[in-house]
Design a protein around this motif. Structure first.
Motif, short mmCIF file in Angstrom:
data_model
loop_
_atom_site.label_atom_id
_atom_site.label_comp_id
_atom_site.label_asym_id
_atom_site.label_seq_id
_atom_site.Cartn_x
_atom_site.Cartn_y
_atom_site.Cartn_z
N GLN A 74 0.85 -1.18 0.00
CA GLN A 74 0.00 0.00 0.00
C GLN A 74 0.89 1.24 0.00
N PHE A 75 0.55 2.22 -0.85
CA PHE A 75 1.40 3.39 -1.01
C PHE A 75 0.56 4.66 -1.06
N LEU A 76 1.02 5.68 -0.34
CA LEU A 76 0.43 7.00 -0.36
C LEU A 76 1.47 7.95 -0.93
N ASP A 77 1.28 8.36 -2.19
CA ASP A 77 2.26 9.17 -2.91
C ASP A 77 1.82 10.63 -2.84
N LEU A 78 2.51 11.40 -2.00
CA LEU A 78 2.14 12.79 -1.73
C LEU A 78 2.94 13.73 -2.64
N GLY A 79 2.24 14.65 -3.28
CA GLY A 79 2.90 15.51 -4.26
C GLY A 79 3.33 14.71 -5.46
N SER A 80 2.43 13.87 -5.96
CA SER A 80 2.78 12.86 -6.96
C SER A 80 3.09 13.44 -8.33
N GLY A 81 2.54 14.62 -8.66
CA GLY A 81 2.86 15.25 -9.93
C GLY A 81 2.12 14.66 -11.11
#
Length: 270
Positions: A74-81
């Motif tokens: 599980q991944f939370l990509d913050l500021g993913s672009g």
């Protein structure tokens, strides 16, 4: 300027954005003339900048693969672009098709393209939000749908925190996400910065252009980046220059890696 059919109607075409300038440096096509003008001007001052951006992207890939090897799905990509080749879900789902990802970005172009790219992928969600509002992000329907915080989650802050000033309290923001993680969760960070008196004049000038035209940046040295990992145990090799974090080969680091303008690290919540 004619509005491209992929640009949401409320976008100011004359105002550069972090995500779209970054997209130009990565060789993407989802940027406007205003973004390209700033990006090109900084490249003329600091030609190595495109390689710097690509190194942050390469760290993202290495960090995700490391977390997958630790059992994270599980991944939370913050500021993913804006989506480019080698996104988190592509890497994760190549290992486990059931891996889940939430992308979060404040830029509506980035969000629109992410949603278009991910149509039909039930294990991925996209949220338009300010990542500094960690309570809102964590309470969102998108996060609730995909992520089970009773199990390990990998939080990714790649080339993000140099856009979060000290006054905006990145330590508190990270702490908000950290406190939601179960033991065995991870934080991966890459951040622009130098040690004291190390920044060359070309970088200072490029940063002045960027700060004036796009948004101010906050550089941090190794100690400053280390301070962001309160409550996490750093994994090897700790906080190092971006190319030196678990490189795929020694050649990937090279002499320039020792002077690279930024740091990377991964920490595990005990």
């Amino acid at each position: 300027m004619e509005r491209p059919n992929w640009a949401p109607g409320d976008i100011d075409l004359e105002r550069p954005s972090v995500a779209r300038v970054y997209d130009y440096w990565l060789g993407g096509a989802h940027n406007f003339a205003a973004d390209r003008a700033v990006a090109q001007k900084t490249l003329e001052t600091m030609p190595e900048l495109r390689g710097v951006v690509l190194n942050h992207r390469a760290f993202l890939r290495r960090a995700v693969r490391y977390l997958l090897a630790q059992g994270v799905r599980q991944f939370l990509d913050l500021g993913s672009g804006i989506p480019t080749v080698g996104n988190v879900h592509e890497i994760a789902q190549a290992t486990d098709p059931g891996a889940k990802v939430v992308y979060v970005d404040i830029d509506p172009v980035a969000v629109a393209h992410s949603r278009s790219l991910l149509g039909g992928n039930d294990h991925v969600s996209v949220l338009q939000a300010d990542v500094r509002d960690w309570t809102g992000v964590l309470a969102s329907d998108e996060v609730d749908k995909q992520l089970d915080f009773d199990e390990p989650v990998g939080v990714l802050m790649i080339a993000l925190l140099h856009f979060v000033s000290d006054e905006d309290d990145p330590w508190g923001m990270i702490g908000g996400y950290r406190d939601r993680l179960a033991p065995g969760g991870f934080l991966a960070v890459s951040q622009a910065g130098y040690e004291a008196d190390e920044e060359p004049d070309a970088s200072k000038e490029a940063r002045r252009i960027y700060d004036r035209s796009v948004t101010p940046m906050t550089l941090r040295d190794r100690a400053g980046v280390t301070s962001l990992f309160k409550g996490f145990e750093l994994v090897e090799p700790g906080v190092v220059r971006v190319p030196a974090w678990q490189p795929e080969s020694p050649a990937d680091v090279g002499e320039s890696g020792q002077r690279f303008p930024g740091y990377a690290a991964v920490g595990r919540k005990a």
